[in-house]
Enzyme design. Structure first.
Site: not given
Length: 358
Positions: A65, A69, A100
């Site tokens: 992830r 991101h 985030n």
């Protein structure tokens, strides 16, 4: 995608991220980039991730992830790792924005960086470490491996605004998902393949509560949810219960990187609205892709590898652009002192905008 456990909200617009620093002429990423300068970098990354996973099995999805991101904001330049700083230049960390807010694994990236610096000081970028860690995490979770193209350099700034604008939301419909991915140069196959990273990991109840109790503000659940799965999720995420409870993305094999994500979609057991949209949107071209991946794990693996490599090429810095950070959370002061940052930071990265999230 988170790749990935998520916090969600609405998105209003999409901004193309190919506005970063230019690539150096004739430069290409190369899996053998560190062959002579840091030949053991992949094994170093693997060893750190493996050791951490013994006490934190969620680290695999967290590292995948983080890579996702990072690449969706200013390209794959490790901007996601930068902390808030005032000197030598002001940086507003992307870690502080909504999409985030629940990211994990920053400490593990720093562990990897320390180990790599001990072996090959000043050689390997944090951006390459993020990319390698994502591939290693796939393999250690039982998924595919691939040769990671290397040679990225680290960016000199972060952009909180673009993080809010560019990252797709778990509340997105298919049209919004396609637009968010297209803004990064990723097509529909990339969208479906990369979403398959949700075969591992967990999501907070806050990401799915609206689907369980008040979908489209009608006080009813999302009709695309299987009734038995709905009840299972309600047991994990009771109405008005703790929003920090965690639900598995894959209710069948939650810790194994396989193609069950797609069979779950066929059974109306996609955890996020954006997951199920890939299969339950009427007449969508994604349905046939889901069916292919559900029936053929090798096909999923091959597409996933290709899409991860493609995503890892977004907006990379090479040659003399950017830097090799000494610490992943901070830019190198000496280099900044030598540069006129206004000449290398894209104008859009200095703008402010509305908040959205993934």
């Amino acid at each position: 995608m988170g790749f990935i456990h998520v916090t969600v909200a609405a998105l209003c617009c999409v901004v193309v991220v190919f506005v970063g620093f230019p690539l150096s002429s004739n430069a290409e990423l190369d899996p053998s980039f560190y062959k002579n300068t840091c030949p053991n970098v992949s094994s170093i990354v693997r060893e750190v991730v493996r050791n951490v996973s013994k006490s934190d099995p969620r680290i695999f999805t967290s590292l995948i992830r983080l890579h996702f991101h990072d690449c969706f904001v200013l390209g794959c330049d490790a901007s996601i790792l930068l902390n808030n700083t005032d000197t030598p230049t002001k940086i507003e960390s992307e870690q502080q924005d909504s999409p985030n807010s629940n990211l994990r694994g920053f400490d593990v990236v720093n562990q990897i960086k320390t180990a790599v610096e001990n072996a090959c000081p000043g050689i390997v970028s944090c951006a390459d470490i993020l990319t390698l860690a994502a591939e290693v995490s796939s393999v250690l979770a039982g998924g595919p491996n691939w040769e990671v193209p290397l040679g990225r350099r680290d960016g000199l700034t972060a952009n909180r605004t673009l993080a809010n604008q560019n990252l797709p939301s778990g509340l997105f419909n298919l049209t919004q998902l396609k637009s968010a991915f297209a803004a990064q140069g990723l097509n529909t196959i990339d969208l479906v393949a990369l979403s398959g990273a949700h075969t591992i990991g967990k999501a907070h109840c806050s990401s799915i509560n609206s689907r369980l109790f008040n979908f489209s503000n009608n006080d009813k659940p999302d009709p695309t949810l299987d009734p038995s799965y709905l009840q299972t999720l309600r047991n994990t995420c009771p109405n008005n219960g703790p929003e920090t409870n965690l639900a598995n993305f894959d209710p069948t094999t939650p810790d194994t990187f396989d193609n069950n994500y797609y069979t779950n979609l066929q059974d109306k057991k996609g955890l996020l609205q954006s997951d199920q949209a890939l299969f339950s949107t009427s007449d969508a071209d994604t349905i046939s892709i889901v069916n292919t991946f559900a029936s053929n794990q090798d096909a999923f693996y091959e597409s996933y590898k290709a899409s991860m490599i493609k995503m890892g090429n977004i907006g990379v810095l090479m040659g003399k652009n950017g830097e090799i950070r000494k610490q992943c959370n901070f830019i190198n002061k000496k280099l900044v002192d030598q540069l006129d940052l206004a000449s290398v930071v894209p104008k859009k990265s200095l703008e402010e905008g509305i908040v959205s999230s993934f």
